[in-house]
Design an enzyme around this catalytic site. Structure first.
Site, mmCIF file in Angstrom:
data_model
loop_
_atom_site.group_PDB
_atom_site.id
_atom_site.type_symbol
_atom_site.label_atom_id
_atom_site.label_comp_id
_atom_site.label_asym_id
_atom_site.label_seq_id
_atom_site.Cartn_x
_atom_site.Cartn_y
_atom_site.Cartn_z
ATOM 1 N N CYS A 246 0.819 -1.209 0.000
ATOM 2 C CA CYS A 246 0.000 0.000 0.000
ATOM 3 C C CYS A 246 0.859 1.268 0.000
ATOM 4 C CB CYS A 246 -0.991 -0.041 1.164
ATOM 5 S SG CYS A 246 -2.404 1.072 0.935
ATOM 6 N N LEU A 247 0.897 2.037 1.086
ATOM 7 C CA LEU A 247 1.752 3.222 1.111
ATOM 8 C C LEU A 247 3.207 2.831 0.900
ATOM 9 C CD1 LEU A 247 1.919 6.336 1.599
ATOM 10 C CD2 LEU A 247 2.390 5.782 4.001
ATOM 11 N N HIS A 331 -3.810 -5.246 -0.144
ATOM 12 C CA HIS A 331 -3.479 -5.794 1.173
ATOM 13 C C HIS A 331 -3.513 -7.324 1.159
ATOM 14 C CE1 HIS A 331 -3.472 -2.052 3.582
ATOM 15 N NE2 HIS A 331 -4.256 -1.621 2.608
ATOM 16 N N GLU A 333 -2.605 -9.255 3.454
ATOM 17 C CA GLU A 333 -3.020 -9.737 4.774
ATOM 18 C C GLU A 333 -4.532 -9.680 4.949
ATOM 19 O OE1 GLU A 333 -3.185 -5.370 5.309
ATOM 20 O OE2 GLU A 333 -1.934 -6.752 4.175
#
Length: 364
Positions: A246-247, A331, A333
């Site tokens: 992500c970031l 993501h 996870e």
């Protein structure tokens, strides 16, 4: 009690108050997930945002002790069509309303969330305010338009000091830009010896832990607001295997010479299809981001696009052609969402073991 959402374009929505009674402002975004509201509320990536759930009934299974993604929430507001007042689940301990009151988060229900979502899709994310009916929408809209977004969101949500999560496997340094606990749980499942470092750790500090690999976590805001992290990534590239989420994916791209831009309304939900360009396989992924790496900026870099979003063709994964480093915009996870991309953690560990075989990893 009636309250209202006022947007910077002057439009407003009147609904029922739940949660905290305080007045709040933030970036109004929408999430398309049917479930997972507890993880969404506690995800640090939503720092400073007012989250609208597109699914009409939220709160059905209450709030439990297990599904939090951070110790405390950072969302500024929560909007639903209908908030369930009598949840039913064996793990549930609080209602959604009770949780929002406890954490000081204003909520608004009973508004036309489909209309609000269409408005955001048409005009992009908007600044908004949840407040009482005594606030004049015209005056509030003018204040919202003049308001500037904070540029220190990562600092707000990152750990202030290093801490361990011990294991007997590979040593992973996890840089916390607003880390979801789901990432740490996945590493713990694989018996990794994890050291969590703050967002402003230097390359020397990272390498000083003698890691087998480095992970760049998710987090809120504009990646260009974290220049120290970009510099750190440049300092460790090629010296240790790297995996970004992500970031972390966006920061990696910036460190390698690519560019990012703000999206019109972003990707937020647990039902986003992503195609792996190497295998042709499609995974349904959990996503939460308002910025993207631009395709055109990759020209001249040593980055290869590995994944794309099927809904809009945006970049969802990158691999460095010369050093052991890869990243994804989504993501793996989940937390919440499908676990189609969960094997990426195993791919990272396999990359570390291959790197170790070549004798290139740095140890004391």
């Amino acid at each position: 009690m009636k309250r209202q959402l006022i947007l910077e374009d002057g439009s407003f929505f009147v609904g029922e108050r739940f949660g905290s009674l305080k007045e709040t402002t933030g970036e109004v975004v929408f999430n398309t997930g049917m479930t997972g509201y507890q993880e969404i509320l506690s995800d640090p990536s939503y720092c400073g945002q007012i989250v609208t759930m597109t699914y009409p009934l939220i709160g059905n299974y209450g709030i439990n002790r297990d599904d939090f993604e951070a110790i405390r929430p950072h969302v500024h507001g929560f909007i639903v069509k209908e908030a369930c007042v009598k949840p039913s689940n064996w793990r549930g301990e609080l209602t959604l309303d009770e949780y929002l009151k406890e954490k000081g988060i204003p909520g608004l229900s009973g508004i036309d969330t489909r209309k609000l979502t269409r408005l955001i899709r048409q005009y992009g994310t908007l600044k908004g305010m949840i407040c009482g009916l005594d606030v004049d929408p015209v005056e509030a809209a003018a204040k919202l338009r003049a308001m500037e977004w904070p540029r220190d969101q990562v600092r707000r949500v990152s750990t202030k000091s290093a801490y361990p999560s011990p294991g007997r496997g590979e040593r992973i340094v996890l840089i916390d830009f607003g880390m979801k606990h789901g990432i740490l749980r996945e590493l713990n499942k694989r018996n990794c010896d994890v050291i969590v470092l703050p967002y402003n750790a230097t390359a020397e500090e990272v390498l000083g832990w003698h890691p087998d690999g480095v992970m760049l976590s998710n987090g809120p805001g504009d990646p260009k607001d974290v220049p120290e992290a970009i510099e750190m990534i440049r300092g460790i590239l090629g010296k240790v295997p790297l995996f970004g989420i992500c970031l972390g994916h966006q920061l990696f791209a910036l460190a390698c010479g690519a560019n990012t831009e703000k999206m019109k309304f972003g990707h937020r939900g647990s039902n986003h299809p992503v195609k792996d360009l190497r295998t042709g396989k499609v995974a349904i992924t959990s996503q939460n981001h308002g910025y993207t790496v631009t395709h055109e900026s990759l020209s001249g870099t040593r980055l290869e696009v590995t994944h794309i979003a099927l809904n809009d063709g945006t970049v969802e994964g990158l691999r460095h052609l010369d050093v052991p480093a890869f990243t994804v915009q989504y993501h793996p996870e989940a937390s919440p969402g499908p676990e189609d991309a969960n094997p990426l953690f195993d791919e990272f560990l396999a990359l570390i073991r291959e790197f170790n075989k070549k004798g290139e990893v740095i140890h004391a």
